[in-house]
Structure formats: C-alpha cells, structure tokens
Write a protein that holds these residues in place. Sequence first.
Motif, PDB file in Angstrom:
ATOM      1  N   GLY A   3     -23.608 -11.062 -50.111  1.00 50.06           N
ATOM      2  CA  GLY A   3     -23.778 -10.054 -49.264  1.00 50.06           C
ATOM      3  C   GLY A   3     -24.970  -9.098 -49.844  1.00 50.06           C
ATOM      4  N   HIS A   4     -24.511  -8.590 -51.088  1.00 52.77           N
ATOM      5  CA  HIS A   4     -25.771  -7.801 -51.796  1.00 52.77           C
ATOM      6  C   HIS A   4     -27.114  -8.564 -51.994  1.00 52.77           C
ATOM      7  N   GLU A   5     -26.830  -9.753 -52.181  1.00 53.95           N
ATOM      8  CA  GLU A   5     -28.224 -10.525 -52.499  1.00 53.95           C
ATOM      9  C   GLU A   5     -29.135 -10.474 -51.246  1.00 53.95           C
ATOM     10  N   VAL A   6     -28.137 -10.834 -50.211  1.00 53.63           N
ATOM     11  CA  VAL A   6     -28.787 -10.900 -48.755  1.00 53.63           C
ATOM     12  C   VAL A   6     -29.434  -9.436 -48.204  1.00 53.63           C
ATOM     13  N   ASN A   7     -28.634  -8.315 -48.443  1.00 49.33           N
ATOM     14  CA  ASN A   7     -28.918  -7.050 -48.296  1.00 49.33           C
ATOM     15  C   ASN A   7     -30.300  -6.720 -48.967  1.00 49.33           C
ATOM     16  N   GLU A   8     -30.211  -6.986 -50.404  1.00 51.62           N
ATOM     17  CA  GLU A   8     -31.488  -6.654 -50.955  1.00 51.62           C
ATOM     18  C   GLU A   8     -32.727  -7.260 -50.756  1.00 51.62           C
ATOM     19  N   LEU A   9     -32.752  -8.667 -50.362  1.00 52.88           N
ATOM     20  CA  LEU A   9     -33.589  -9.485 -50.060  1.00 52.88           C
ATOM     21  C   LEU A   9     -33.962  -8.801 -48.553  1.00 52.88           C
ATOM     22  N   THR A  10     -33.366  -8.729 -47.649  1.00 56.40           N
ATOM     23  CA  THR A  10     -33.724  -8.161 -46.421  1.00 56.40           C
ATOM     24  C   THR A  10     -34.112  -6.627 -46.395  1.00 56.40           C
ATOM     25  N   SER A  11     -33.650  -5.885 -47.327  1.00 56.77           N
ATOM     26  CA  SER A  11     -34.200  -4.482 -47.567  1.00 56.77           C
ATOM     27  C   SER A  11     -35.665  -4.506 -47.890  1.00 56.77           C
ATOM     28  N   SER A  12     -35.912  -5.418 -48.808  1.00 59.11           N
ATOM     29  CA  SER A  12     -37.158  -5.439 -49.439  1.00 59.11           C
ATOM     30  C   SER A  12     -38.246  -5.859 -48.328  1.00 59.11           C
ATOM     31  N   ARG A  13     -37.981  -6.776 -47.603  1.00 65.57           N
ATOM     32  CA  ARG A  13     -38.637  -7.276 -46.691  1.00 65.57           C
ATOM     33  C   ARG A  13     -38.968  -6.252 -45.567  1.00 65.57           C
ATOM     34  N   LEU A  14     -37.856  -5.291 -45.276  1.00 60.45           N
ATOM     35  CA  LEU A  14     -38.186  -4.453 -44.200  1.00 60.45           C
ATOM     36  C   LEU A  14     -38.948  -3.326 -44.815  1.00 60.45           C
ATOM     37  N   LEU A  15     -38.843  -2.961 -46.346  1.00 59.78           N
ATOM     38  CA  LEU A  15     -39.683  -2.123 -46.723  1.00 59.78           C
ATOM     39  C   LEU A  15     -41.034  -2.342 -46.804  1.00 59.78           C
ATOM     40  N   LYS A  16     -41.254  -3.697 -47.079  1.00 60.38           N
ATOM     41  CA  LYS A  16     -42.769  -4.277 -46.815  1.00 60.38           C
ATOM     42  C   LYS A  16     -43.199  -4.266 -45.486  1.00 60.38           C
ATOM     43  N   LEU A  17     -42.357  -4.407 -44.351  1.00 58.07           N
ATOM     44  CA  LEU A  17     -42.976  -4.285 -43.121  1.00 58.07           C
ATOM     45  C   LEU A  17     -43.059  -2.944 -42.658  1.00 58.07           C
ATOM     46  N   GLU A  18     -42.369  -2.250 -42.909  1.00 58.15           N
ATOM     47  CA  GLU A  18     -42.650  -0.577 -42.882  1.00 58.15           C
ATOM     48  C   GLU A  18     -43.885  -0.242 -43.510  1.00 58.15           C
ATOM     49  N   MET A  19     -44.291  -0.451 -44.581  1.00 53.85           N
ATOM     50  CA  MET A  19     -45.504  -0.249 -45.143  1.00 53.85           C
ATOM     51  C   MET A  19     -46.367  -0.805 -44.385  1.00 53.85           C
ATOM     52  N   GLU A  20     -46.423  -2.105 -44.018  1.00 55.94           N
ATOM     53  CA  GLU A  20     -47.593  -2.619 -43.174  1.00 55.94           C
ATOM     54  C   GLU A  20     -47.892  -1.937 -41.804  1.00 55.94           C
ATOM     55  N   ASN A  21     -46.684  -1.526 -41.212  1.00 54.76           N
ATOM     56  CA  ASN A  21     -46.495  -0.687 -40.144  1.00 54.76           C
ATOM     57  C   ASN A  21     -47.412   0.709 -40.449  1.00 54.76           C
ATOM     58  N   GLN A  22     -47.215   1.383 -41.379  1.00 56.42           N
ATOM     59  CA  GLN A  22     -47.930   2.562 -41.766  1.00 56.42           C
ATOM     60  C   GLN A  22     -49.379   2.312 -42.069  1.00 56.42           C
ATOM     61  N   SER A  23     -49.728   1.306 -42.538  1.00 53.36           N
ATOM     62  CA  SER A  23     -51.053   0.920 -42.719  1.00 53.36           C
ATOM     63  C   SER A  23     -51.762   0.643 -41.696  1.00 53.36           C
ATOM     64  N   LEU A  24     -51.093  -0.074 -40.510  1.00 55.70           N
ATOM     65  CA  LEU A  24     -51.502  -0.329 -39.258  1.00 55.70           C
ATOM     66  C   LEU A  24     -51.713   0.986 -38.385  1.00 55.70           C
ATOM     67  N   LEU A  25     -50.922   1.691 -38.735  1.00 58.03           N
ATOM     68  CA  LEU A  25     -50.982   3.178 -38.036  1.00 58.03           C
ATOM     69  C   LEU A  25     -52.227   3.922 -38.268  1.00 58.03           C
ATOM     70  N   LYS A  26     -52.313   4.014 -39.746  1.00 61.57           N
ATOM     71  CA  LYS A  26     -53.568   4.635 -40.265  1.00 61.57           C
ATOM     72  C   LYS A  26     -54.813   3.841 -39.782  1.00 61.57           C
ATOM     73  N   THR A  27     -54.825   2.576 -39.628  1.00 63.39           N
ATOM     74  CA  THR A  27     -56.051   1.886 -39.103  1.00 63.39           C
ATOM     75  C   THR A  27     -56.270   2.217 -37.560  1.00 63.39           C
ATOM     76  N   VAL A  28     -55.241   2.251 -36.746  1.00 66.38           N
ATOM     77  CA  VAL A  28     -55.221   2.627 -35.388  1.00 66.38           C
ATOM     78  C   VAL A  28     -55.917   4.142 -35.432  1.00 66.38           C
ATOM     79  N   GLU A  29     -55.472   5.082 -36.025  1.00 60.10           N
ATOM     80  CA  GLU A  29     -55.992   6.275 -36.410  1.00 60.10           C
ATOM     81  C   GLU A  29     -57.583   6.348 -36.606  1.00 60.10           C
ATOM     82  N   GLU A  30     -57.806   5.750 -37.728  1.00 62.44           N
ATOM     83  CA  GLU A  30     -59.074   5.484 -38.040  1.00 62.44           C
ATOM     84  C   GLU A  30     -59.948   4.888 -36.752  1.00 62.44           C
ATOM     85  N   LEU A  31     -59.441   3.819 -36.097  1.00 60.80           N
ATOM     86  CA  LEU A  31     -60.337   3.326 -34.966  1.00 60.80           C
ATOM     87  C   LEU A  31     -60.408   4.276 -33.716  1.00 60.80           C
TER      88      LEU A  31
END
Length: 157
Positions: A55-83
């Motif tokens: 369970g911990h392995e799955v949680n850690e893997l999913t947490s890291s992927r979620l973090l990555k997705l959230e960072m990409e979302n923030q990047s997209l937000l910045k890009t949208v604001e720039e646009l």
Amino acid sequence: ERDMDRKKIEELMEENMTLEMAQKQSMDESLHLGWELEQINRTTEISEVPQKSLGHEVNELTSSRLLKLEMENQSLLKTVEELQSAVGSVEGSSSRIGKMEKENQRLSKKLEELENEISQEKQSLQNSQNLSKDLMKEKAQLEKTLEALRENSERQV
C-alpha cells in the motif's frame, strides 16, 4: 484586418476560457485522486503489515505522479495567464496571433495528456485496490489451511 484580428482575439480568449475550465476540472480530479489516496491509506493502516508495504509503495508512486500533475497544472496556469496578457497587447499583430494559436494547440495536447495520465492513475489505483483485496483473501485462505494443519498435527500427536 482589424476586424479579423479582433475576431481571432475573441476566439483565442474563448479557447483560453475553455482551457482554464478543463484545467480546473483536471485539478479537481487531482484533488479527488488525493482524497482516494487518503482513503486507501486509512484502509491500509487498518490491515496488517504485509499489505502496508504494498500500500505504501502504491501510495508513494501515486503521490509522486499527483505532484507531477499538479506542477504541470501550475505551469499551464502560468502559460494561460501569459497568453491572456499577450492577447491584450496583440491587437495589430497577426503573427503573434498565429503563435498564440500554436500555443493553444500545444496546451490542448498537454491537457489531453494530463487527462490521460489522470485516468491511468485512477486505473492504477483501482488495480492496487483489487490486488489488496486479493491478498486479503489469500491470507484468509492461508490462515484456514494453517489452522487445519495444526489440528491435524494435534490429532496425530
């Protein structure tokens, strides 16, 4: 030409709004995945040690992927604001409008990729839950077998 440029600007602004809404939906899905992870954590804490490590392995893997997705979302937000800020200064420049259309297409593709990753994460989470259930069933069967063996050995003694 100005009218055409204004129409393009309006279209771009509409596309930006659509992208923002899709991005917000993606962030909501990310939050929902986080909530599901918490639920799995709680369920995993209740079960015994062998399931915790999986369970911990799955949680850690999913947490890291979620973090990555959230960072990409923030990047997209910045890009949208720039646009959006670029749209305000574009009124006379058709070359900039072309660049923004390309950027919007890139963002659309990126958004699709994020949505695909989220669906993959959901599937992975579901698979992990199924695996955990299967392991619990197997554990119960092994405990029954162990008990039967003990009874058998006591009879023989």
